[in-house]
Design a protein around this motif. Structure first.
Motif, PDB file in Angstrom:
ATOM      1  N   UNK A  45     -40.724 -52.611  14.884  1.00  0.00           N
ATOM      2  CA  UNK A  45     -41.661 -52.270  13.809  1.00  0.00           C
ATOM      3  C   UNK A  45     -41.713 -50.748  13.686  1.00  0.00           C
ATOM      4  N   UNK A  46     -41.991 -50.290  12.488  1.00  0.00           N
ATOM      5  CA  UNK A  46     -42.068 -48.854  12.233  1.00  0.00           C
ATOM      6  C   UNK A  46     -43.345 -48.289  12.838  1.00  0.00           C
ATOM      7  N   UNK A  47     -43.208 -47.254  13.657  1.00  0.00           N
ATOM      8  CA  UNK A  47     -44.341 -46.506  14.212  1.00  0.00           C
ATOM      9  C   UNK A  47     -44.069 -45.037  13.953  1.00  0.00           C
ATOM     10  N   UNK A  48     -44.665 -44.490  12.917  1.00  0.00           N
ATOM     11  CA  UNK A  48     -44.378 -43.110  12.540  1.00  0.00           C
ATOM     12  C   UNK A  48     -42.932 -43.000  12.087  1.00  0.00           C
ATOM     13  N   UNK A  49     -42.165 -42.131  12.717  1.00  0.00           N
ATOM     14  CA  UNK A  49     -40.752 -41.958  12.369  1.00  0.00           C
ATOM     15  C   UNK A  49     -39.834 -42.889  13.165  1.00  0.00           C
ATOM     16  N   UNK A  50     -40.377 -43.598  14.145  1.00  0.00           N
ATOM     17  CA  UNK A  50     -39.558 -44.421  15.029  1.00  0.00           C
ATOM     18  C   UNK A  50     -39.705 -45.910  14.736  1.00  0.00           C
ATOM     19  N   UNK A  51     -38.626 -46.665  15.025  1.00  0.00           N
ATOM     20  CA  UNK A  51     -38.691 -48.125  15.041  1.00  0.00           C
ATOM     21  C   UNK A  51     -38.819 -48.528  16.499  1.00  0.00           C
ATOM     22  N   UNK A  52     -39.868 -49.299  16.815  1.00  0.00           N
ATOM     23  CA  UNK A  52     -40.250 -49.550  18.200  1.00  0.00           C
ATOM     24  C   UNK A  52     -40.377 -51.049  18.453  1.00  0.00           C
ATOM     25  N   UNK A  53     -39.964 -51.479  19.646  1.00  0.00           N
ATOM     26  CA  UNK A  53     -40.191 -52.839  20.099  1.00  0.00           C
ATOM     27  C   UNK A  53     -40.996 -52.795  21.387  1.00  0.00           C
ATOM     28  N   UNK A 105     -41.799 -50.062  26.128  1.00  0.00           N
ATOM     29  CA  UNK A 105     -41.838 -49.618  24.738  1.00  0.00           C
ATOM     30  C   UNK A 105     -40.496 -48.967  24.486  1.00  0.00           C
ATOM     31  N   UNK A 106     -39.658 -49.621  23.675  1.00  0.00           N
ATOM     32  CA  UNK A 106     -38.307 -49.136  23.437  1.00  0.00           C
ATOM     33  C   UNK A 106     -38.153 -48.663  22.000  1.00  0.00           C
ATOM     34  N   UNK A 107     -37.635 -47.451  21.855  1.00  0.00           N
ATOM     35  CA  UNK A 107     -37.411 -46.858  20.544  1.00  0.00           C
ATOM     36  C   UNK A 107     -35.962 -47.106  20.146  1.00  0.00           C
ATOM     37  N   UNK A 108     -35.774 -47.627  18.940  1.00  0.00           N
ATOM     38  CA  UNK A 108     -34.432 -47.910  18.438  1.00  0.00           C
ATOM     39  C   UNK A 108     -33.583 -46.639  18.415  1.00  0.00           C
ATOM     40  N   UNK A 109     -32.365 -46.751  18.930  1.00  0.00           N
ATOM     41  CA  UNK A 109     -31.460 -45.611  18.976  1.00  0.00           C
ATOM     42  C   UNK A 109     -31.658 -44.701  20.168  1.00  0.00           C
ATOM     43  N   UNK A 110     -32.756 -44.857  20.878  1.00  0.00           N
ATOM     44  CA  UNK A 110     -33.019 -44.026  22.047  1.00  0.00           C
ATOM     45  C   UNK A 110     -33.033 -44.859  23.330  1.00  0.00           C
ATOM     46  N   UNK A 111     -33.695 -46.025  23.310  1.00  0.00           N
ATOM     47  CA  UNK A 111     -33.846 -46.850  24.511  1.00  0.00           C
ATOM     48  C   UNK A 111     -33.089 -48.174  24.444  1.00  0.00           C
ATOM     49  N   UNK A 112     -32.207 -48.319  23.464  1.00  0.00           N
ATOM     50  CA  UNK A 112     -31.475 -49.579  23.339  1.00  0.00           C
ATOM     51  C   UNK A 112     -29.972 -49.349  23.187  1.00  0.00           C
ATOM     52  N   UNK A 113     -29.439 -48.458  24.005  1.00  0.00           N
ATOM     53  CA  UNK A 113     -28.026 -48.128  23.904  1.00  0.00           C
ATOM     54  C   UNK A 113     -27.142 -49.325  24.248  1.00  0.00           C
ATOM     55  N   UNK A 114     -26.023 -49.420  23.545  1.00  0.00           N
ATOM     56  CA  UNK A 114     -25.083 -50.503  23.783  1.00  0.00           C
ATOM     57  C   UNK A 114     -25.598 -51.858  23.337  1.00  0.00           C
ATOM     58  N   UNK A 115     -26.659 -51.884  22.546  1.00  0.00           N
ATOM     59  CA  UNK A 115     -27.203 -53.145  22.056  1.00  0.00           C
ATOM     60  C   UNK A 115     -28.158 -53.837  23.013  1.00  0.00           C
ATOM     61  N   UNK A 116     -28.603 -53.119  24.055  1.00  0.00           N
ATOM     62  CA  UNK A 116     -29.507 -53.708  25.037  1.00  0.00           C
ATOM     63  C   UNK A 116     -30.656 -52.769  25.360  1.00  0.00           C
ATOM     64  N   UNK A 117     -31.821 -53.352  25.583  1.00  0.00           N
ATOM     65  CA  UNK A 117     -32.934 -52.648  26.219  1.00  0.00           C
ATOM     66  C   UNK A 117     -32.802 -52.984  27.697  1.00  0.00           C
ATOM     67  N   UNK A 118     -32.755 -51.968  28.543  1.00  0.00           N
ATOM     68  CA  UNK A 118     -32.497 -52.175  29.966  1.00  0.00           C
ATOM     69  C   UNK A 118     -33.737 -51.861  30.787  1.00  0.00           C
ATOM     70  N   UNK A 119     -34.031 -52.762  31.720  1.00  0.00           N
ATOM     71  CA  UNK A 119     -35.157 -52.588  32.644  1.00  0.00           C
ATOM     72  C   UNK A 119     -34.599 -52.617  34.060  1.00  0.00           C
TER      73      UNK A 119
END
Length: 102
Positions: free
Chosen positions: A17-25, A49-63
């Motif tokens: 979802x859009x949060x300010x300038x970022x798309x966040x999950x 809290x993962x920001x699209x393009x920053x915390x989801x590299x390679x198509x994955x959110x990693x924990x």
């Protein structure tokens, strides 16, 4: 000993979802281990809290986390929930037979 655990969540299964300038999950990760019916750890719960393009590299959110184990092994259950949609995934790993007691 400490066992490193890495959970990779496909970002295309999450709602952003859009949060300010970022798309966040928002993703909740729950982890519990058991050695039987009587020995169950408290559930560890973390929210990512993962920001699209920053915390989801390679198509994955990693924990990443380290889990404490002993030579008895255990069943380890990992749950992941997309907090926007409520979609969940659960995986249980039984490593009791794979631990070498020597």
């Amino acid at each position: 000993w400490l066992l490193p655990l890495v959970v990779k969540i496909p970002s295309d299964h999450l709602q952003y979802a859009q949060e300010g300038k970022d798309r966040v999950t928002l993703v909740k990760v729950l982890i519990a281990a058991s050695n039987g019916v009587a020995e169950v750890t408290p559930v560890a719960e973390n929210t990512l809290r993962a920001v699209s393009g920053r915390n989801d590299s390679g198509g994955f959110v990693t924990y990443s986390v380290q889990i404490m184990f002993d030579n008895r092994g255990s069943k380890l259950s990992i749950g992941v929930m997309d907090q926007r949609t409520g979609l969940t995934g659960v995986k249980t790993i039984d490593n009791r037979a794979r631990i070498d007691a020597n």
